[in-house]
Scaffold this motif. Structure first.
Motif, mmCIF file in Angstrom:
data_model
loop_
_atom_site.group_PDB
_atom_site.id
_atom_site.type_symbol
_atom_site.label_atom_id
_atom_site.label_comp_id
_atom_site.label_asym_id
_atom_site.label_seq_id
_atom_site.Cartn_x
_atom_site.Cartn_y
_atom_site.Cartn_z
ATOM 1 N N ALA A 1 0.945 -1.201 -0.069
ATOM 2 C CA ALA A 1 0.154 -0.023 -0.072
ATOM 3 C C ALA A 1 0.762 1.223 0.044
ATOM 4 O O ALA A 1 0.521 2.161 -0.715
ATOM 5 N N LEU A 2 1.957 1.310 0.612
ATOM 6 C CA LEU A 2 2.888 2.323 0.758
ATOM 7 C C LEU A 2 3.336 2.558 -0.690
ATOM 8 O O LEU A 2 3.597 3.496 -1.158
ATOM 9 N N GLY A 3 3.769 1.504 -1.388
ATOM 10 C CA GLY A 3 4.323 1.685 -2.827
ATOM 11 C C GLY A 3 3.339 2.263 -3.641
ATOM 12 O O GLY A 3 3.764 3.257 -4.174
ATOM 13 N N VAL A 4 2.087 1.931 -3.503
ATOM 14 C CA VAL A 4 1.122 2.375 -4.270
ATOM 15 C C VAL A 4 0.921 3.929 -4.060
ATOM 16 O O VAL A 4 0.838 4.891 -4.856
ATOM 17 N N SER A 5 0.948 4.320 -2.816
ATOM 18 C CA SER A 5 0.851 5.389 -2.155
ATOM 19 C C SER A 5 1.806 6.630 -2.798
ATOM 20 O O SER A 5 1.738 7.692 -3.290
ATOM 21 N N LEU A 6 3.119 5.890 -2.587
ATOM 22 C CA LEU A 6 4.229 6.790 -2.718
ATOM 23 C C LEU A 6 4.387 7.051 -4.468
ATOM 24 O O LEU A 6 4.854 8.134 -4.958
ATOM 25 N N ALA A 7 4.020 6.031 -5.167
ATOM 26 C CA ALA A 7 4.002 6.350 -6.739
ATOM 27 C C ALA A 7 3.018 7.243 -7.052
ATOM 28 O O ALA A 7 3.481 8.206 -7.756
ATOM 29 N N LEU A 8 1.852 7.091 -6.470
ATOM 30 C CA LEU A 8 1.002 8.415 -6.749
ATOM 31 C C LEU A 8 1.431 9.820 -6.377
ATOM 32 O O LEU A 8 1.420 10.592 -7.150
ATOM 33 N N PHE A 9 2.045 9.633 -5.137
ATOM 34 C CA PHE A 9 2.650 11.001 -4.545
ATOM 35 C C PHE A 9 3.538 11.739 -5.572
ATOM 36 O O PHE A 9 3.398 12.784 -5.787
ATOM 37 N N TRP A 10 4.691 10.834 -5.805
ATOM 38 C CA TRP A 10 5.714 11.493 -6.602
ATOM 39 C C TRP A 10 5.355 11.787 -7.961
ATOM 40 O O TRP A 10 5.949 12.682 -8.635
ATOM 41 N N SER A 11 4.404 10.915 -8.507
ATOM 42 C CA SER A 11 4.045 11.220 -10.018
ATOM 43 C C SER A 11 3.155 12.379 -9.932
ATOM 44 O O SER A 11 3.394 13.198 -10.586
ATOM 45 N N ALA A 12 2.547 12.958 -8.740
ATOM 46 C CA ALA A 12 1.490 14.098 -8.905
ATOM 47 C C ALA A 12 2.599 15.249 -8.519
ATOM 48 O O ALA A 12 2.625 16.287 -8.962
ATOM 49 N N ALA A 13 3.398 15.026 -7.713
ATOM 50 C CA ALA A 13 4.471 16.033 -7.191
ATOM 51 C C ALA A 13 5.428 16.379 -8.376
ATOM 52 O O ALA A 13 5.834 17.798 -8.415
ATOM 53 N N THR A 14 5.864 15.433 -9.202
ATOM 54 C CA THR A 14 7.185 15.621 -9.899
ATOM 55 C C THR A 14 6.624 15.640 -11.362
ATOM 56 O O THR A 14 7.525 15.623 -12.338
ATOM 57 N N ALA A 15 5.351 15.270 -11.621
ATOM 58 C CA ALA A 15 4.813 15.110 -13.164
ATOM 59 C C ALA A 15 5.573 13.925 -13.673
ATOM 60 O O ALA A 15 6.139 14.164 -14.758
ATOM 61 N N ASP A 16 5.803 12.802 -12.974
ATOM 62 C CA ASP A 16 6.175 11.737 -13.600
ATOM 63 C C ASP A 16 7.709 11.821 -13.993
ATOM 64 O O ASP A 16 8.123 11.150 -14.872
ATOM 65 N N ALA A 17 8.255 12.862 -13.251
ATOM 66 C CA ALA A 17 9.560 13.166 -13.786
ATOM 67 C C ALA A 17 10.732 12.055 -13.331
ATOM 68 O O ALA A 17 11.820 12.007 -13.783
ATOM 69 N N LEU A 18 10.436 11.435 -12.089
ATOM 70 C CA LEU A 18 11.556 10.677 -11.538
ATOM 71 C C LEU A 18 11.561 9.435 -12.167
ATOM 72 O O LEU A 18 10.495 8.817 -12.395
ATOM 73 N N PRO A 19 12.586 8.992 -12.306
ATOM 74 C CA PRO A 19 13.094 7.625 -13.005
ATOM 75 C C PRO A 19 12.353 6.537 -11.678
ATOM 76 O O PRO A 19 12.260 6.691 -10.577
ATOM 77 N N ALA A 20 11.974 5.132 -12.358
ATOM 78 C CA ALA A 20 11.387 4.176 -11.318
ATOM 79 C C ALA A 20 12.654 3.912 -10.275
ATOM 80 O O ALA A 20 11.902 3.752 -9.296
ATOM 81 N N LEU A 21 13.712 3.826 -10.634
ATOM 82 C CA LEU A 21 14.752 3.357 -9.753
ATOM 83 C C LEU A 21 14.726 4.329 -8.467
ATOM 84 O O LEU A 21 14.724 3.831 -7.227
ATOM 85 N N VAL A 22 14.781 5.549 -8.776
ATOM 86 C CA VAL A 22 14.475 6.607 -7.758
ATOM 87 C C VAL A 22 13.280 6.390 -6.735
ATOM 88 O O VAL A 22 13.535 6.322 -5.474
#
Lengths: 543, 380
Positions: free
Chosen positions: A391-412
């Motif tokens: 659940a944390l992973g789901v949450s995190l992915a949503l947060f960072w994609s919203a916060a950085t407009a999908d700019a962060l690479p998956a590894l980061v």
């Protein structure tokens, strides 16, 4: 050296110290806590999708069932751990016997195994689809029973460790005093030591419950090998099975993540208040029963049973995978090395981050007990710990994609995710260690002319070094074994070892998976040995 | 070495505990001052404000007239020797002693010479490579002292430095401690709640209570001329009586401490009818055996002692080695204690009738404290 000098000089400035603490706390809140629970806000952002799922009674019944399985599983496993872990912790702390060191090391081994490996090993032991048969034990086990047997393995060490940690701090004096006042050993322990035990019980409970609730990789493998993975879910495997690379999170994933997070947080609060308030009745004693339980066969039976359970339910099933060595499978060496490198890179970066930004927070919490804000901070540290990692992973992915407009690479993103759930492990460990250290060491060092940073670096850090290393090992192995968070964040874009092994199992390549697992265990084991050797030598050089 | 001045220091901790409530004190250059007070009087807080570990809410700390509030702890050159010594557990004796020189980046040679001389001075030469856990309490204390002395500090702050030691060792080490510190010429403040320790080692004693300094002076000065009834009883036990000032002259004053019982004390600037407190050290309180001829008194004493102020019955006699304590029950006053030479042990038995007296110059008179005598005498 000049960098150290500069840090020393800056550390004299109280404004700079405050700014640094402000920064680490801000990092903790904005990089670790908020992304961990961000998914809850998505319920409202994606209301249409979520309500559609909510009104689909077919889907909902699957979701509720998965949640129920997860919590039921965690509950049963934790209770089992408490009952069987208590006598074991007792043996480890209060008894001296030959081979205690070996047992001590063995106890930690399951923590070093990636859970995906454990899933394979346990399934093989307790009745594998490949027909490994234990006479008299090759029972037909329901998936739920099988998951219990699996989850016991990686939660049990946490329970024994937390309980023995507290037990070490409770002086045997109290028991001795009670016994000289006429209590039998059993009565002394029940009325004096056990009530002092609650703190350890809370920690153990939270750790085990959270661990079981979060576990994905091993559970996935177990369910797959039982052939029920398409309809029998736990919360995390539900998310893992529904993860596609097309979208970050489907409404189903958002919904179940939110349910898991909210239930877990509620449970954290409830468990804390129940256990701390739970009374052990000390008014009533049964001297005759106490005497009988304290002498003769009863204590021996208790200890033997504890050791038997440790071996039968924890150690033998974990090591059972080594039987594959008799019939080694071939391994895609290149793939194994590259995935291992990825795993180590992720774990190493996360742990380094945890230490740099977690140690100051831990020290701050330990040195400012009684402060209101610190109390809140202290409770917040538990949040990423109890939130199921998937659940944390789901949450995190949503947060960072919203916060950085999908700019962060998956590894980061994956590294950030691993930071979130390993950070509390390090902070918890170090907070406890710092609290044990008399603040007058650092204070005296400063009056002797040490800058605040020198006092930390030359005095406090060497004193708490073992706890830092212990915390780091714990966090590193935890990261190495994690499947759920990685999957939820990156799908199959980031290939870590557990994901590789899960993939092999899913394809039915059991011997290959087993071989990869054995190699991974060997690497982990060698690494732990090296770390132990290094820290040991460091310790004796100073002494 | 600096002169330390504390100016109107105030510090309140959460929960409304006033650890410093307008603290004023001057410690002279090179002086060994004892800060003496009951537990919870604010002694440790005062030390912590001097070295910078605690920041005062208001007021100033001055070294040689200069405000040091902006000087960080590490540069104040005020070393703290704490109750439990705080020897760094990750270093051996040598490592502890050279901590400060190493931190300050002195040359290796200087460091070694200095450390060796300090270690020799505290007689720890044989234990150079022991870790703190292997040392006895006394050895730990010496090592901590060597470490403090090797730090090039100008001020030494000793926070109950002998507290963790056995009674016997404590007495032995306190002389040694002072002589070593004096030799180095440091300005030192020694915090303690043990009045014997303070009397023995201090150049001057400052009595602290409820976050304020209530008297500063040499040990004999404070012992003989306590400023308040509390001090009279805290520094050497006293018999304390409350009563009414009835008159006096330049030679003595008279206080009625019970109906019909008038005792003499030092002259005091008081009006007849004022409420007063009389304090007499137990050693100055003499119980004369009624009816004895040449008496048990020293032969020269009866000449100067006034007649007994009041009579009583001996209730207990305690043998203390060189001294005895005689406890006398006096109608209307309760128990009155006296300390005498143990040569008089035979003269007193429970039931012996005695008449209590003292030289007027040995008794102090105070105005009745505002909050009453009981509150004044309380030790916490």
């Amino acid at each position: 050296m000049s960098l150290l000098d500069r840090i020393n000089r800056i550390s004299d400035n109280s404004g700079a110290r405050k700014a640094w603490f402000g920064l680490v706390v801000a990092i903790f809140i904005f990089i670790i806590v908020i992304p961990s629970v961000y998914v809850i806000t998505q319920i409202f952002a994606d209301w249409d999708g979520v309500s559609a799922v909510f009104n689909d009674s077919g889907k909902m019944s699957v979701i509720w069932r998965a949640v129920a399985v997860s919590f039921g599983l965690a509950f049963v496993v934790t209770i089992f751990d408490i009952i069987t872990g208590l006598p074991m912790a007792w043996i480890m702390v209060r008894k001296n016997f030959k081979g205690k060191n070996v047992l001590d090391t063995l106890l930690d081994m399951p923590l070093a195994f990636p859970t995906a490996v454990l899933g394979l090993s346990v399934l093989m032991f307790w009745g594998a689809p490949e027909g490994v048969d234990i006479p008299g034990l090759g029972l037909h086990l329901s998936p739920f029973m099988m998951l219990i047997l699996l989850h016991i393995i990686f939660t049990y060490p946490y329970m024994v460790r937390s309980l023995s940690g507290i037990l070490e701090q409770i002086e045997p004096n109290y028991e001795t005093a009670a016994m000289t006042l006429g209590a039998s050993r059993w009565t002394a322990v029940r009325t004096i030591t056990l009530p002092l035990f609650r703190a350890g019980l809370v920690t153990g409970f939270i750790l085990c419950f959270a661990r079981s609730l979060s576990e994905t990789g091993g559970t996935q493998i177990a369910l797959k090998m039982l052939g029920v993975n398409s309809f029998y879910f736990t919360g995390p495997t539900y998310i893992a099975e529904h993860k596609t690379s097309a979208v970050i999170a489907t409404p189903e994933m958002i919904l179940i993540s939110t349910i898991l997070i909210i239930f877990a947080l509620l449970l954290l609060v409830v468990a804390r208040s129940i256990i701390t308030r739970m009374g052990v009745s000390t008014e009533k004693v049964w001297p005759e029963l106490g005497r009988r339980l304290s002498h003769g066969a009863a204590p021996v039976a208790k200890d033997s049973l504890a050791v038997l359970i440790l071996f039968l339910f924890v150690l033998i099933p974990s090591f059972y995978i080594f039987t594959y060595l008799t019939d080694p499978g071939s391994v895609d060496t290149g793939k194994l090395i590259s995935t291992t490198a990825t795993s180590f890179f992720i774990a190493g970066t996360a742990v380094a981050f945890d230490i740099v930004f977690g140690v100051p927070v831990a020290i701050y919490i330990a040195r400012h007990r009684g402060d209101r804000l610190v109390h809140i901070l202290d409770n917040l540290v538990n949040v990423p710990l109890i939130v199921p990692t998937t659940a944390l992973g789901v949450s995190l992915a949503l947060f960072w994609s919203a916060a950085t407009a999908d700019a962060l690479p998956a590894l980061v993103l994956v590294i950030l995710g691993h930071i979130s759930f390993t950070y509390p492990l390090i902070v918890r460990n170090i907070t406890g260690a710092v609290e044990e250290v008399d603040p007058s060491y650092e204070e005296t060092a400063m009056t002797l002319g040490a800058k605040p940073f020198q006092a930390f670096y030359k005095i406090l850090l060497p004193v708490i070094k073992t706890s830092v290393i212990a915390g780091a090992i714990l966090a590193f192995t935890r990261s190495l074994g994690e499947t759920g968070a990685t999957q939820a964040i990156a799908g199959s874009n980031v290939d870590t070892v557990p994901i590789y092994i899960v993939g092999l199992v899913k394809n039915g390549q059991y011997p290959e998976a087993a071989m990869a697992s054995i190699i991974l265990i060997a690497i982990c084991f060698v690494m732990m040995l090296i770390v132990r050797r290094l820290t040991h030598r460091g310790g004796s050089r100073n002494a | 070495m600096p002169e330390i001045t504390l100016e109107n220091l105030r510090k309140e901790f959460s929960g409304g505990i006033k650890a410093s409530d307008g603290l004023d004190l001057t410690v002279r250059d090179g002086e060994y001052l004892c800060l003496l007070g009951p537990t919870g009087a604010g002694k440790t807080t005062a030390l912590r404000m001097i070295c910078g570990l605690t920041k005062p809410d208001s007021g100033r700390v001055l070294f040689d007239g200069k405000d040091v509030s902006g000087v960080p702890i590490s540069e104040r050159r005020t070393t703290m020797l704490s109750q439990r010594y705080a020897l760094f557990p990750n270093m051996d004796v040598y490592g502890n002693v050279v901590f400060s020189p190493v931190i300050k980046g002195w040359s290796e040679e200087d460091t070694k010479v200095l450390a060796t001389s300090m270690i020799d001075m505290v007689h720890m030469g044989k234990k150079v490579h022991s870790i703190p856990g292997e040392l006895s309490g006394g050895q730990q204390q010496r090592t901590a002292l060597a470490r403090a002395l090797a730090s090039d500090s100008k001020v030494l702050l000793l926070d109950e430095p002998l507290r963790a030691l056995d009674a016997r060792l404590r007495i032995e080490l306190r002389k040694e401690l002072k002589s070593m510190v004096k030799e180095m010429g440091l300005t030192s403040i020694h915090v303690t709640h043990d009045q014997d320790e303070a009397m023995e080692v201090a150049d001057r004693i400052a009595i602290i209570r409820k976050g304020r300094i209530i008297q500063v002076g040499t040990p004999s000065d404070i012992f003989q001329n306590p400023a308040t009834p509390f001090i009279a009883n805290f520094l050497g036990r006293s018999n304390v009586f409350s009563g009414t000032y009835v008159g006096g002259d330049s030679d003595h004053s008279e206080v009625e401490i019970a109906p019909g019982i008038v005792v003499k004390a030092r002259p005091a600037d008081m009006e007849a009818g004022e409420k007063a407190v009389v304090a007499v050290k137990v050693g100055a309180t003499v119980p004369e055996v009624v009816g004895a001829k040449e008496d048990v008194q020293d032969r020269h004493l009866p000449k100067v002692l006034p007649d007994g102020y009041f009579g009583g019955t001996v209730e207990r006699v305690m043998y203390e080695g060189s001294t005895i304590t005689v406890e006398t029950r006096v109608e209307g006053l309760g128990i009155v204690s006296s300390q005498r030479s143990s040569r008089r042990y035979e003269a007193y038995k429970p039931g012996t009738q005695v008449s209590i007296t003292w030289q007027p110059q040995k008794a102090s008179v105070f105005r009745m404290p505002e909050n009453g005598l009981e509150d004044e005498m309380r030790l916490e």
